[in-house]
Design a protein around this motif. Structure first.
Motif, PDB file in Angstrom:
ATOM      1  N   LYS A   1      13.488   9.898   0.517  1.00 14.18           N
ATOM      2  CA  LYS A   1      12.639   9.028   1.356  1.00 14.18           C
ATOM      3  C   LYS A   1      12.236   7.745   0.650  1.00 14.18           C
ATOM      4  O   LYS A   1      12.055   6.708   1.290  1.00 14.18           O
TER       5      LYS A   1
ATOM      6  N   GLU B   1       9.895   0.979  -4.613  1.00 14.07           N
ATOM      7  CA  GLU B   1       9.145   2.121  -5.173  1.00 14.07           C
ATOM      8  C   GLU B   1       9.791   2.708  -6.440  1.00 14.07           C
ATOM      9  O   GLU B   1       9.202   2.714  -7.511  1.00 14.07           O
TER      10      GLU B   1
ATOM     11  N   ILE C   1       0.858  -1.188   0.000  1.00 13.39           N
ATOM     12  CA  ILE C   1       0.000   0.000   0.000  1.00 13.39           C
ATOM     13  C   ILE C   1       0.892   1.236   0.000  1.00 13.39           C
ATOM     14  O   ILE C   1       1.563   1.533   0.986  1.00 13.39           O
ATOM     15  N   ASP C   2       0.835   1.953  -1.108  1.00  9.47           N
ATOM     16  CA  ASP C   2       1.573   3.217  -1.217  1.00  9.47           C
ATOM     17  C   ASP C   2       0.616   4.344  -0.850  1.00  9.47           C
ATOM     18  O   ASP C   2      -0.497   4.395  -1.364  1.00  9.47           O
ATOM     19  N   GLY C   3       1.043   5.217   0.083  1.00  5.99           N
ATOM     20  CA  GLY C   3       0.176   6.336   0.468  1.00  5.99           C
ATOM     21  C   GLY C   3      -0.700   6.012   1.663  1.00  5.99           C
ATOM     22  O   GLY C   3      -1.815   6.524   1.787  1.00  5.99           O
ATOM     23  N   SER C   4      -0.178   5.190   2.599  1.00  4.98           N
ATOM     24  CA  SER C   4      -0.995   4.756   3.754  1.00  4.98           C
ATOM     25  C   SER C   4      -1.584   5.936   4.504  1.00  4.98           C
ATOM     26  O   SER C   4      -2.689   5.854   5.045  1.00  4.98           O
TER      27      SER C   4
ATOM     28  N   PHE D   1       7.521  14.094 -11.400  1.00  2.81           N
ATOM     29  CA  PHE D   1       7.229  13.787  -9.987  1.00  2.81           C
ATOM     30  C   PHE D   1       8.569  13.600  -9.288  1.00  2.81           C
ATOM     31  O   PHE D   1       9.523  13.072  -9.869  1.00  2.81           O
TER      32      PHE D   1
ATOM     33  N   TYR E   1      10.513  12.975  -5.162  1.00  3.57           N
ATOM     34  CA  TYR E   1      10.766  13.095  -3.729  1.00  3.57           C
ATOM     35  C   TYR E   1      12.243  13.417  -3.670  1.00  3.57           C
ATOM     36  O   TYR E   1      13.093  12.552  -3.740  1.00  3.57           O
TER      37      TYR E   1
ATOM     38  N   THR F   1       0.287  10.632  -2.264  1.00  2.00           N
ATOM     39  CA  THR F   1       0.408   9.232  -2.682  1.00  2.00           C
ATOM     40  C   THR F   1       1.193   9.222  -3.984  1.00  2.00           C
ATOM     41  O   THR F   1       0.683   9.694  -5.015  1.00  2.00           O
TER      42      THR F   1
END
Ligand code: AFP
Length: 313
Positions: free
Chosen positions: A252, A258, A110-113, A240, A242, A225
Motif C-alpha cells: 500500500k 513514504e 499528513i501520514d495517518g489521516s 515495521f 506494510y 500511523t
C-alpha cells in the motif's frame, strides 16, 4: 538510546546545526520545521473531511489539504525548490528554478489521516532529491519526517547523520527546535514489530515470519500511523512493515512519498529496508504513485526477512 533529557544539555538549536548543511538544504529543512509548527497548531480546528479525493481516490481530510498547501507554499517560497510533489496533488507544483540540479521534494503532508480524530500520533514525510521526479531512493540527497505526538519532533537525515529535534514549549526558548538525539542508530537487537493490513491476507512467508517474531518475544507496536510506529523501531530496534498481500503483492505504501525517504534515513541510521528481495532504494519508480511491499528496521532482521521471503520465491 539516551536522550539529552535535562534542559542544561538541550543547548544545541536547529539553526546552529543548519549552518553545517549545504545552504539550499538548510533553507528547505528550516521551512519544513517551521511549517510543522503551524500544522500542529491547526490540528484541533481541522478534524473534518472534505468532499475532495486525492489522486489515489481517497477522501481528503481538512488537515490533509491545509498541510499540503502550507508545506508546498513554504517550500516554494524558499526560492530553492524546483518541484513539489505530494500524495495530495495530481501533478507536482513548479518552483522558480526548474534546472536539472534544482531541489525537488516529494511529500506525504499528513501520514495517518485516519488517526486525526483519534488523537493518535500523526506524521509528515519528505524525500529531497535534485532534478525532476520520480527518481530512485538511491539518488536522495536528504530525507525528513515530522512526528506530531506528545511532543513535536522533526528528524533529518543529511550529511551522513540522522538528527532528531524537539520543539521547546516552555521558557525562554519556547517555539525553538532543539537537538534531542544526535547521529541516531537503529539498535541491532530487535524489540518491537508492526505489520500493516490484515494478517489473513498476508503472503504465507510473511505470516510465518511474524509468527517467529512473536515466538522470540518481540512486542507488537502498530497504531495505524506509519511514522508513529516507525519511531518505535528507530528508538528500540525491530521491524515495521506494510507487507505483500495475496491480492496486492505491492502493498500500500508509496515509494516516493513514504518508503524511499524513510529507507534512506534508516540506512544512514545503520538499519536496512527491503521490498522482500532487495533495498527499497534500488527500486526505479515509473510513477510518483508507485507502491511496493515494505519492510524496514534493524539490519539483521531485514536480512532474515529477505532470506524467508526469498526462500519462498
Ligand atoms: P492514512 O493516511 O490513510 O491513514 O494511511 C496511513 C498509512 O498510509 C500508514 O500511515 C499506515 O501505516 C497504514 O496506512 C495503515 O494502513 P492499514 O489501516 O491498512 O493497516
Amino acid at each position: 538510546m539516551a536522550p539529552k533529557s535535562d534542559q542544561k544539555s538541550l543547548s544545541v538549536f536547529l539553526e546552529d546545526t543548519l549552518a553545517d548543511l549545504e545552504h539550499d538544504l538548510a533553507k528547505v529543512y528550516e521551512a519544513i520545521a517551521k511549517t510543522s509548527q503551524q500544522v500542529s497548531r491547526q490540528m484541533p480546528f481541522r478534524v473534518g473531511m472534505t468532499k475532495k479525493l486525492n489522486p489515489f481516490g481517497e477522501k481528503q481530510a481538512e488537515l490533509d489539504v491545509f498541510s499540503n498547501d502550507a508545506f508546498a507554499k513554504a517550500l516554494l517560497d524558499t526560492g530553492r525548490v524546483g518541484w513539489v510533489a505530494s500524495e495530495e496533488l495530481q501533478n507536482p507544483l513548479g518552483g522558480f528554478s526548474q534546472t536539472a540540479d534544482a531541489i525537488s521534494v516529494a511529500m506525504d503532508p499528513i501520514d495517518g489521516s485516519s488517526n486525526i480524530t483519534t488523537n493518535n500520533p500523526l506524521g509528515s514525510i519528505f524525500g529531497i532529491w535534485r532534478g525532476a521526479l520520480p527518481k530512485k531512493g538511491r539518488d536522495l540527497i536528504a530525507a525528513a519526517f515530522v512526528t506530531y505526538g506528545p511532543t513535536l519532533t522533526s528528524t533529518l537525515a543529511a550529511s551522513g547523520k540522522v538528527n532528531q529535534y524537539v520543539e521547546v514549549r516552555d521558557g525562554e526558548n519556547s517555539g525553538r527546535f532543539v537537538l534531542a538525539y544526535e547521529n541516531m542508530k537503529i539498535p541491532e537487537k530487535p524489540e518491537v514489530y508492526g505489520f500493516g493490513g490484515t494478517r489473513s491476507d498476508w503472503i504465507p512467508a510473511v505470516e510465518e515470519f511474524v509468527a517467529s517474531l512473536e515466538m522470540r518475544g518481540l512486542r507488537l507496536r502498530y497504531g495505524g500511523t506509519f511514522i508513529g510506529d516507525y519511531n518505535q523501531v528507530l528508538q528500540r530496534g525491530g521491524i515495521f512493515s506494510y507487507p505483500a498481500h495475496k491480492k496486492t503483492p505491492d502493498g500500500k505504501l508509496r515509494i516516493c512519498y513514504e518508503t524511499a525517504p524513510i529507507s534512506y534515513l534508516s540506512e544512514i541510521a545503520g538499519g536496512n529496508s527491503s521490498n522482500g528481495y532487495g533495498s527499497i532504494l534500488d527500486i526505479n519508480p515509473k510513477a510518483l504513485t508507485q507502491t511496493s511491499a515494505f519492510y524496514v528496521g534493524s539490519s539483521p532482521i531485514i536480512g532474515e526477512l529477505e532470506a524467508k521471503i526469498g526462500s519462498k520465491r
